[in-house]
Motif scaffolding. Structure first.
Motif, PDB file in Angstrom:
ATOM      1  N   TRP A 161       0.837  -1.190   0.000  1.00 41.73           N
ATOM      2  CA  TRP A 161       0.000   0.000   0.000  1.00 41.73           C
ATOM      3  C   TRP A 161       0.880   1.252   0.000  1.00 41.73           C
ATOM      4  O   TRP A 161       2.064   1.191   0.347  1.00 41.73           O
ATOM      5  CB  TRP A 161      -0.918  -0.007   1.215  1.00 41.73           C
ATOM      6  N   GLU A 162       0.270   2.361  -0.391  1.00 42.67           N
ATOM      7  CA  GLU A 162       0.991   3.633  -0.400  1.00 42.67           C
ATOM      8  C   GLU A 162       1.400   3.969   1.022  1.00 42.67           C
ATOM      9  O   GLU A 162       0.574   3.947   1.937  1.00 42.67           O
ATOM     10  CB  GLU A 162       0.104   4.742  -0.970  1.00 42.67           C
ATOM     11  N   GLY A 163       2.649   4.297   1.209  1.00 49.20           N
ATOM     12  CA  GLY A 163       3.120   4.654   2.542  1.00 49.20           C
ATOM     13  C   GLY A 163       3.884   3.543   3.223  1.00 49.20           C
ATOM     14  O   GLY A 163       4.417   3.734   4.306  1.00 49.20           O
ATOM     15  N   PHE A 164       3.956   2.368   2.597  1.00 48.10           N
ATOM     16  CA  PHE A 164       4.728   1.269   3.201  1.00 48.10           C
ATOM     17  C   PHE A 164       6.192   1.674   3.297  1.00 48.10           C
ATOM     18  O   PHE A 164       6.727   2.345   2.426  1.00 48.10           O
ATOM     19  CB  PHE A 164       4.575   0.001   2.346  1.00 48.10           C
ATOM     20  N   PHE A 213       8.162   7.165  14.821  1.00 45.02           N
ATOM     21  CA  PHE A 213       6.825   7.023  14.230  1.00 45.02           C
ATOM     22  C   PHE A 213       5.750   7.194  15.307  1.00 45.02           C
ATOM     23  O   PHE A 213       5.837   6.613  16.377  1.00 45.02           O
ATOM     24  CB  PHE A 213       6.717   5.654  13.578  1.00 45.02           C
ATOM     25  N   ASP A 214       4.744   8.007  15.004  1.00 43.58           N
ATOM     26  CA  ASP A 214       3.679   8.239  15.973  1.00 43.58           C
ATOM     27  C   ASP A 214       2.338   7.815  15.375  1.00 43.58           C
ATOM     28  O   ASP A 214       1.748   8.534  14.567  1.00 43.58           O
ATOM     29  CB  ASP A 214       3.638   9.719  16.357  1.00 43.58           C
ATOM     30  N   PRO A 215       1.840   6.638  15.754  1.00 38.69           N
ATOM     31  CA  PRO A 215       0.594   6.147  15.140  1.00 38.69           C
ATOM     32  C   PRO A 215      -0.616   7.020  15.459  1.00 38.69           C
ATOM     33  O   PRO A 215      -1.595   6.991  14.719  1.00 38.69           O
ATOM     34  CB  PRO A 215       0.432   4.747  15.733  1.00 38.69           C
ATOM     35  N   LEU A 216      -0.555   7.774  16.558  1.00 38.80           N
ATOM     36  CA  LEU A 216      -1.757   8.519  16.953  1.00 38.80           C
ATOM     37  C   LEU A 216      -1.944   9.784  16.115  1.00 38.80           C
ATOM     38  O   LEU A 216      -3.070  10.261  15.962  1.00 38.80           O
ATOM     39  CB  LEU A 216      -1.694   8.858  18.444  1.00 38.80           C
ATOM     40  N   PHE A 218      -0.522   9.958  12.952  1.00 32.01           N
ATOM     41  CA  PHE A 218      -0.275   9.592  11.559  1.00 32.01           C
ATOM     42  C   PHE A 218      -1.598   9.519  10.788  1.00 32.01           C
ATOM     43  O   PHE A 218      -2.579   8.974  11.280  1.00 32.01           O
ATOM     44  CB  PHE A 218       0.420   8.230  11.523  1.00 32.01           C
ATOM     45  N   ALA A 220      -3.185   7.887   7.745  1.00 32.94           N
ATOM     46  CA  ALA A 220      -2.935   6.837   6.757  1.00 32.94           C
ATOM     47  C   ALA A 220      -3.764   7.085   5.509  1.00 32.94           C
ATOM     48  O   ALA A 220      -4.926   7.502   5.588  1.00 32.94           O
ATOM     49  CB  ALA A 220      -3.284   5.475   7.352  1.00 32.94           C
TER      50      ALA A 220
END
Lengths: 638, 209
Positions: A161-164, A213-216, A218, A220
């Motif tokens: 996917w885009e962003g991998f 990397f900050d998943p909160l 980010f 997607a």
């Protein structure tokens, strides 16, 4: 058990590739390659290591491709992939073109320097304008290696996917569960450190994130760019749900153009075009395929495919595995016809090792591969009917017959689907008297009768004809340009079958025809499959008779081995599976593992042409056309 | 229970014509008896195992014998999700979303090695090491792929499980058990949103290191 290898894990030098490739053998040029060299000059075209020619100036690639297509009549691109030569510091992109009239493919290569870290490399020109079949393959190379193609109409990631994060098939990119470059891994050896993979890795799972990397926070957008080219004339609902904005109302104008400018009252109706996502969970996409269709009423006006929902990293795992390890993995490519896939892989490795299977094994291979073709076509036709709306009932009849063939596979190999039957230089087991009797019963009695029954019910069926004749038309020249293979191209009047155009095994000993029809529609694809089943039966019948002259049990040339050393080199081997041309492009550095393991899958490349077949038809026909291509997602996404 | 039924059949207060038509049982029993024989699986295939799932539903193995043949394409009409094949990172958000859309009571069968633990593809960078990392699984089946008989066996096992459940303590009739699973995100890699805080902390740590 005797399954335990006796020698310790190979203390293989990490630089095995570089050490052996000190002076690679250069390819011997074929007359066509010499012609190419004469035309473009010896500075541009030089012999490449092992196979093919090297195009030294990448700016001239399109010229070379155009010359190959127009002057030398290599009219379709069969295989396009890349190899990461990390020691030498470049990526090599490999193009293989072929003639629809037959013969070996011609290979040409281009190199780009390896970039630092996760950066993109220098771009190469896209060949999509010359060969439409290069579309998905270039996207795959971009996705896996980070090599951009200039001029590609829709260069996005295709399997991921885009962003991998990262480019998976680069040699310095490691998967989260990375343990070593090659198997057998230390931890799996007897006496090794048996730990769950999850316990070994920092994130305690099969994931890896960049530092910081900050998943909160980010955002997607895995589908970035997917809808961009489809938005013309589509109303967009904003994310707050309330505001409706009409981006551009192209519908009415489009309808007026169709009528030569004279818009009728009906055409002036304000209709919306809508975008519908079919899949990845959909009963008729044959697995986890996602079709994005743009609809005007019920008519498909645009179509895009989103793939990769079953991308299980076949090639990366294949480069870690030993040569022998890969055989059961090939079963899981096109999981309907595992035995046919194994042949492709084994054939390519045998080509590199320079060995030949025994007589008996050759016959057993043909027997199994042709029975596989019959059962695969039973399945394909059953599910084509499913797609036509005859939900499940016709398929039940064909699955019954298929199960009888699978019974034979199971009794011989031990498994219904994942047979793991082929070996380098032979096969795993011979057939007993009872199994031979079963095969004869099927080949001479049961299946011929059932094919007649199938034809009587379907071929002249009014509904089948009404729904399929003229649907999904793609003329021969377009089919060739899209690198279509298998029954679909033979239904477009091109007698292209690897068993005849680039023969392998012992197919030259059998008397059989390559069925060709000229309708190039769903109906003729169905009929070609039925005719092929009859031809496969002829082969099986002759095979069972001729087999009697070979020695029972003589099924393995040379000694059985766990660790095969394949001499350094490159090879492309291909077989005709029920779906089309299945090719393996393998690079060996002389070690126990493939340095590069690429699968040229027919289902994946056949999908290139789906858009052109579908646009203009109703959405219900889109499902039927997809069914007529007979794709298997395991092979599409690998 | 049978004694009660027998007693009732001999009871003079019950009219003659009803005596052989009255049965007494517990609510749990009759409820589970009905449920376990009409489980509707979702028409949902992922990979190779889906082919064996179709073979199970076909004539020879005949899933319909168990009352389970009605495969529904919509998760909203299904009780059972058979995760039949390799779960990839790209697919797992969709699977979780489908699971969330299924009404309670819902069950999950992890069919085959891949759905159970990643199987032969476990080391792959796009493969999830088993669907139970995201959704709860009721029955696991071994095999690559499992034979149709193995799938039938898992159905029987699930029937056993359903039989043992009691209305008094099943989660779906209790308040506060609305377990919607957060849909994982496709970022630089798959992000399990339940672990987002921990991932952020660790990623910050690796940046400072």
């Amino acid at each position: 058990m005797s399954q335990t290898p006796t020698n310790p894990p190979a203390a293989k030098p990490a630089a095995g590739h570089g050490a052996k490739a000190a002076a690679p053998k250069l390819a011997v040029l074929t007359p066509e390659m010499q012609q190419l060299q004469q035309h473009f000059g010896e500075a541009l075209i030089t012999p490449a290591p092992f196979v093919g020619v090297l195009v030294n100036d990448k700016r001239r690639l399109v010229d070379v491709a155009r010359y190959l297509r127009d002057e030398l009549k290599y009219d379709s691109i069969t295989n396009l992939t890349a190899v990461d030569y990390i020691k030498e510091g470049y990526f090599e992109v490999v193009y293989q073109v072929q003639r629809s009239t037959g013969g070996e493919p011609l290979t040409f290569k281009a190199r780009v320097p390896r970039p630092q870290g996760n950066d993109l490399s220098e771009p190469l020109p896209s060949l999509t304008a010359v060969y439409a079949g290069a579309d998905f393959q270039e996207r795959e190379v971009y996705d896996m290696f980070g090599i951009p193609f200039e001029g590609h109409p829709d260069l996005r990631r295709i399997l991921l996917w885009e962003g991998f994060y990262g480019w998976p098939l680069r040699k310095d990119w490691h998967e989260p569960y990375y343990e070593g470059d090659t198997k057998p891994f230390e931890s799996r050896w007897p006496g090794g450190d048996h730990k769950l993979a999850e316990e070994r890795v920092p994130w305690e799972d099969n994931v890896n994130y960049p530092p910081g990397f900050d998943p909160l926070s980010f955002v997607a957008n895995p589908d970035a760019g997917l809808y961009d080219s489809m938005m013309h004339g589509v109303r967009v609902v904003q994310s707050d749900g309330s505001a409706l904005t009409t981006q551009q109302n192209g519908t009415a104008t489009a309808a007026a153009e169709r009528n030569g400018g004279a818009a009728t009252a009906l055409d002036e109706l304000q209709t919306d075009q809508i975008i519908v996502n079919m899949g990845p969970q959909h009963p008729s996409t044959h697995g986890v395929l996602r079709m994005v269709v743009k609809l005007d009423g019920e008519t498909v006006t645009d179509l895009k495919l989103a793939l990769g929902y079953l991308h299980r990293n076949h090639e990366k795992i294949g480069e870690r595995n030993t040569w022998l390890h890969n055989i059961p993995y090939t079963d899981r490519l096109d999981y309907i016809c595992g035995l046919a896939n194994e042949w492709g892989y084994v054939l390519t490795v045998e080509k590199m090792m320079g060995i030949k299977p025994t007589e008996r094994a050759e016959y057993l291979r043909v027997l199994m591969a042709e029975l596989t073709r019959i059962q695969s076509h039973f399945w394909a036709i059953g599910f084509l009917l499913n797609d036509l709306g005859a939900f499940y009932t016709p398929a039940l009849y064909f699955i019954t017959e298929r199960d009888l063939i699978l019974d034979l596979f199971e009794s011989v190999t031990g498994s219904r689907l994942m047979c793991n039957y082929f070996r380098f230089g032979g096969v795993a087991r011979d057939l007993t008297e009872a199994q031979l009797a079963h095969a004869k019963e099927l080949a001479f009695e049961r299946i011929p009768r059932k094919i007649d029954e199938l034809e009587a019910l379907l071929t002249d069926n009014e509904i089948v004809r009404a729904r399929t004749i003229g649907v999904g038309y793609l003329p021969a020249d377009r089919s060739i340009n899209y690198s279509l293979t298998g029954p679909c191209i033979r239904a477009a009047g091109v007698p292209y079958d690897i068993r005849r155009v680039d023969p392998y095994g012992i197919y030259d000993r059998f008397d059989f025809d390559i069925p060709v029809l000229y309708g190039a529609d769903v109906y003729d694809r169905y009929r070609v499959r039925v005719m092929e089943m009859r031809q496969s039966l002829r082969i099986v019948q002759q095979c069972l008779k001729q087999m009697e002259d070979t020695r029972w049990g003589d099924i393995q040339a040379g000694k059985k081995a766990y660790n095969h050393r394949v001499p350094a080199g490159q090879a492309y081997g291909r077989v005709e599976t029920p779906k089309g041309e299945l090719g393996f492009y393998l690079v060996s550095d002389g070690g126990q593992n493939a340095y590069r393991y690429h699968v040229r899958s027919s289902s994946f490349i056949n999908l290139n042409s789906l858009k052109e077949m579908v646009v203009g038809h109703k959405v219900a026909d889109a499902v039927v056309i997809l069914g007529s291509l007979d794709i298997v997602l395991g092979e599409v996404d690998r | 229970m049978t004694e009660l039924t027998a007693e009732l059949q001999n009871d003079p207060r019950v009219p003659e014509e009803l005596r052989n038509n009255v049965f007494i049982t517990t609510l749990d029993k009759i409820y589970n008896w009905g449920r376990k024989r009409s489980v509707w699986p979702m028409l949902f295939g992922l990979a190779c195992c889906a082919i064996e799932m179709i073979a199970t539903a076909a004539s020879r193995h005949d899933l319909a014998r168990f009352g389970w043949e009605l495969m529904r394409a919509s998760p909203r009409q299904a009780d059972l999700m058979i995760v039949s094949g390799t779960v990839t990172k790209k697919m797992v958000p969709q699977i979780v979303r489908l699971y969330n859309q299924m009404p309670e009571p819902r069950y999950v069968i992890a069919m085959g090695a891949c759905a159970t633990a990643g199987g032969p593809f476990k080391e792959g960078y796009n493969v999830v090491s088993g669907i139970d990392k995201f959704i709860p699984v009721d029955v696991y089946i071994t095999g690559c792929p499992p034979r149709p008989e193995a799938l039938l066996h898992s159905f029987l096992k699930l029937q056993e499980k359903i039989e043992k459940q009691s209305l008094r303590n099943v989660p779906w009739y209790r308040p506060g058990t609305d377990d919607i699973i957060p849909v994982p995100m496709l970022g630089p890699d798959l992000v399990d949103m339940r672990r987002a805080e921990a991932i952020r902390a660790k990623a910050a740590e690796s940046q400072n290191a």
